[in-house]
Design a protein around this motif. Sequence first.
Motif, PDB file in Angstrom:
ATOM      1  N   CYS A   1       0.832  -1.206   0.000  1.00  0.00           N
ATOM      2  CA  CYS A   1       0.000   0.000   0.000  1.00  0.00           C
ATOM      3  C   CYS A   1       0.870   1.261   0.000  1.00  0.00           C
ATOM      4  O   CYS A   1       1.636   1.499   0.935  1.00  0.00           O
ATOM      5  CB  CYS A   1      -0.913  -0.012   1.232  1.00  0.00           C
ATOM      6  N   PRO A   2       0.768   2.090  -1.053  1.00  0.00           N
ATOM      7  CA  PRO A   2       1.589   3.308  -1.131  1.00  0.00           C
ATOM      8  C   PRO A   2       1.283   4.293   0.000  1.00  0.00           C
ATOM      9  O   PRO A   2       0.165   4.364   0.510  1.00  0.00           O
ATOM     10  CB  PRO A   2       1.185   3.920  -2.476  1.00  0.00           C
ATOM     11  N   LYS A   3       2.296   5.059   0.380  1.00  0.00           N
ATOM     12  CA  LYS A   3       2.163   6.019   1.476  1.00  0.00           C
ATOM     13  C   LYS A   3       1.053   7.032   1.209  1.00  0.00           C
ATOM     14  O   LYS A   3       0.293   7.371   2.111  1.00  0.00           O
ATOM     15  CB  LYS A   3       3.490   6.745   1.712  1.00  0.00           C
ATOM     16  N   GLN A   4       0.954   7.521  -0.054  1.00  0.00           N
ATOM     17  CA  GLN A   4      -0.089   8.510  -0.358  1.00  0.00           C
ATOM     18  C   GLN A   4      -1.478   7.941  -0.064  1.00  0.00           C
ATOM     19  O   GLN A   4      -2.366   8.644   0.414  1.00  0.00           O
ATOM     20  CB  GLN A   4      -0.052   8.946  -1.820  1.00  0.00           C
ATOM     21  N   VAL A   5      -1.674   6.665  -0.345  1.00  0.00           N
ATOM     22  CA  VAL A   5      -2.959   6.008  -0.111  1.00  0.00           C
ATOM     23  C   VAL A   5      -3.191   5.849   1.393  1.00  0.00           C
ATOM     24  O   VAL A   5      -4.288   6.104   1.891  1.00  0.00           O
ATOM     25  CB  VAL A   5      -3.016   4.649  -0.847  1.00  0.00           C
ATOM     26  N   ARG A   6      -2.149   5.442   2.122  1.00  0.00           N
ATOM     27  CA  ARG A   6      -2.275   5.328   3.578  1.00  0.00           C
ATOM     28  C   ARG A   6      -2.672   6.665   4.186  1.00  0.00           C
ATOM     29  O   ARG A   6      -3.523   6.725   5.078  1.00  0.00           O
ATOM     30  CB  ARG A   6      -0.969   4.824   4.200  1.00  0.00           C
ATOM     31  N   ASP A   7      -2.075   7.758   3.704  1.00  0.00           N
ATOM     32  CA  ASP A   7      -2.389   9.087   4.229  1.00  0.00           C
ATOM     33  C   ASP A   7      -3.860   9.441   4.002  1.00  0.00           C
ATOM     34  O   ASP A   7      -4.526   9.974   4.895  1.00  0.00           O
ATOM     35  CB  ASP A   7      -1.492  10.151   3.591  1.00  0.00           C
ATOM     36  N   ILE A   8      -4.378   9.157   2.820  1.00  0.00           N
ATOM     37  CA  ILE A   8      -5.786   9.435   2.512  1.00  0.00           C
ATOM     38  C   ILE A   8      -6.693   8.615   3.421  1.00  0.00           C
ATOM     39  O   ILE A   8      -7.641   9.137   4.023  1.00  0.00           O
ATOM     40  CB  ILE A   8      -6.087   9.136   1.025  1.00  0.00           C
ATOM     41  N   ILE A   9      -6.412   7.327   3.531  1.00  0.00           N
ATOM     42  CA  ILE A   9      -7.225   6.439   4.366  1.00  0.00           C
ATOM     43  C   ILE A   9      -7.192   6.894   5.817  1.00  0.00           C
ATOM     44  O   ILE A   9      -8.243   7.010   6.472  1.00  0.00           O
ATOM     45  CB  ILE A   9      -6.736   4.985   4.241  1.00  0.00           C
ATOM     46  N   ASN A  10      -5.995   7.141   6.330  1.00  0.00           N
ATOM     47  CA  ASN A  10      -5.861   7.515   7.739  1.00  0.00           C
ATOM     48  C   ASN A  10      -6.618   8.797   8.054  1.00  0.00           C
ATOM     49  O   ASN A  10      -7.369   8.857   9.032  1.00  0.00           O
ATOM     50  CB  ASN A  10      -4.384   7.667   8.114  1.00  0.00           C
ATOM     51  N   THR A  11      -6.442   9.821   7.234  1.00  0.00           N
ATOM     52  CA  THR A  11      -7.114  11.097   7.476  1.00  0.00           C
ATOM     53  C   THR A  11      -8.624  10.932   7.469  1.00  0.00           C
ATOM     54  O   THR A  11      -9.325  11.384   8.389  1.00  0.00           O
ATOM     55  CB  THR A  11      -6.683  12.124   6.411  1.00  0.00           C
ATOM     56  N   ARG A  12      -9.120  10.289   6.446  1.00  0.00           N
ATOM     57  CA  ARG A  12     -10.574  10.139   6.305  1.00  0.00           C
ATOM     58  C   ARG A  12     -11.162   9.279   7.429  1.00  0.00           C
ATOM     59  O   ARG A  12     -12.205   9.615   7.998  1.00  0.00           O
ATOM     60  CB  ARG A  12     -10.890   9.534   4.934  1.00  0.00           C
TER      61      ARG A  12
ATOM     62  N   LYS B   1     -14.099   8.465  12.391  1.00  0.00           N
ATOM     63  CA  LYS B   1     -14.047   7.518  13.516  1.00  0.00           C
ATOM     64  C   LYS B   1     -14.321   6.080  13.061  1.00  0.00           C
ATOM     65  O   LYS B   1     -15.113   5.361  13.648  1.00  0.00           O
ATOM     66  CB  LYS B   1     -14.989   7.948  14.635  1.00  0.00           C
ATOM     67  N   ILE B   2     -13.644   5.695  11.992  1.00  0.00           N
ATOM     68  CA  ILE B   2     -13.769   4.354  11.433  1.00  0.00           C
ATOM     69  C   ILE B   2     -12.489   3.588  11.736  1.00  0.00           C
ATOM     70  O   ILE B   2     -11.381   4.099  11.529  1.00  0.00           O
ATOM     71  CB  ILE B   2     -13.984   4.411   9.901  1.00  0.00           C
ATOM     72  N   GLN B   3     -12.635   2.366  12.208  1.00  0.00           N
ATOM     73  CA  GLN B   3     -11.491   1.523  12.520  1.00  0.00           C
ATOM     74  C   GLN B   3     -10.785   1.072  11.247  1.00  0.00           C
ATOM     75  O   GLN B   3     -11.432   0.634  10.299  1.00  0.00           O
ATOM     76  CB  GLN B   3     -11.953   0.288  13.305  1.00  0.00           C
TER      77      GLN B   3
ATOM     78  N   LEU C   1       2.759   4.318  10.850  1.00  0.00           N
ATOM     79  CA  LEU C   1       1.369   4.762  10.919  1.00  0.00           C
ATOM     80  C   LEU C   1       1.220   5.790  12.030  1.00  0.00           C
ATOM     81  O   LEU C   1       1.954   5.742  13.031  1.00  0.00           O
ATOM     82  CB  LEU C   1       0.447   3.565  11.202  1.00  0.00           C
ATOM     83  N   PRO C   2       0.253   6.696  11.903  1.00  0.00           N
ATOM     84  CA  PRO C   2       0.052   7.690  12.961  1.00  0.00           C
ATOM     85  C   PRO C   2      -0.566   7.049  14.203  1.00  0.00           C
ATOM     86  O   PRO C   2      -1.229   6.013  14.128  1.00  0.00           O
ATOM     87  CB  PRO C   2      -0.925   8.687  12.319  1.00  0.00           C
ATOM     88  N   GLU C   3      -0.314   7.673  15.336  1.00  0.00           N
ATOM     89  CA  GLU C   3      -0.935   7.233  16.585  1.00  0.00           C
ATOM     90  C   GLU C   3      -2.414   7.628  16.544  1.00  0.00           C
ATOM     91  O   GLU C   3      -2.742   8.793  16.348  1.00  0.00           O
ATOM     92  CB  GLU C   3      -0.268   7.917  17.782  1.00  0.00           C
ATOM     93  N   SER C   4      -3.283   6.647  16.687  1.00  0.00           N
ATOM     94  CA  SER C   4      -4.718   6.910  16.708  1.00  0.00           C
ATOM     95  C   SER C   4      -5.428   5.682  17.256  1.00  0.00           C
ATOM     96  O   SER C   4      -5.027   4.556  16.943  1.00  0.00           O
ATOM     97  CB  SER C   4      -5.236   7.193  15.292  1.00  0.00           C
TER      98      SER C   4
END
Length: 159
Positions: free
Chosen positions: A10-21, A26-28, A39-42
Amino acid sequence: MTVWIDGDSCPKQVRDIINTRCINEKIQVHYVANSSLPLPESPYISMILTSNAPDSADDYILEHSRQGDLILTRDIPLASALVKKRLVVMNDRGNLFTKDNVSERLAQRDFMQMMREAGIGQDKGKNYGPKEVKAFAACFDRELVRMLREERFAKAART
């Protein structure tokens, strides 16, 4: 709803989009891979490490994903198995895998693999840039909104 990510590719740009959204909604999100990803702390994001055995991450996702989940993978055999479970599956290029297209994509993948093994043809589709990121973001957002709407409607109908 849970979002499952086949994290090995999974490319970083995609991870960033998923994580932010997903943090905003508030989706697991579960990243599943055989090596750790930054990955960011969340409380909404988790990393599930599997063994180095072939397909261990795929097997984990296949076993633990449920109706109402969204899965992101580049792995077409995994996508095929998930579609058979009637799950929502997409890749990082914004392509949705469906019962109508996954068999054709699997056959095409197998054919291209056979051609490469025979020394014929070349690897195409390795480019991943702004166009692919934009297509992914649009598809991810569209499916997420649709699934959240269905989830809220189902909850309202039960009450």
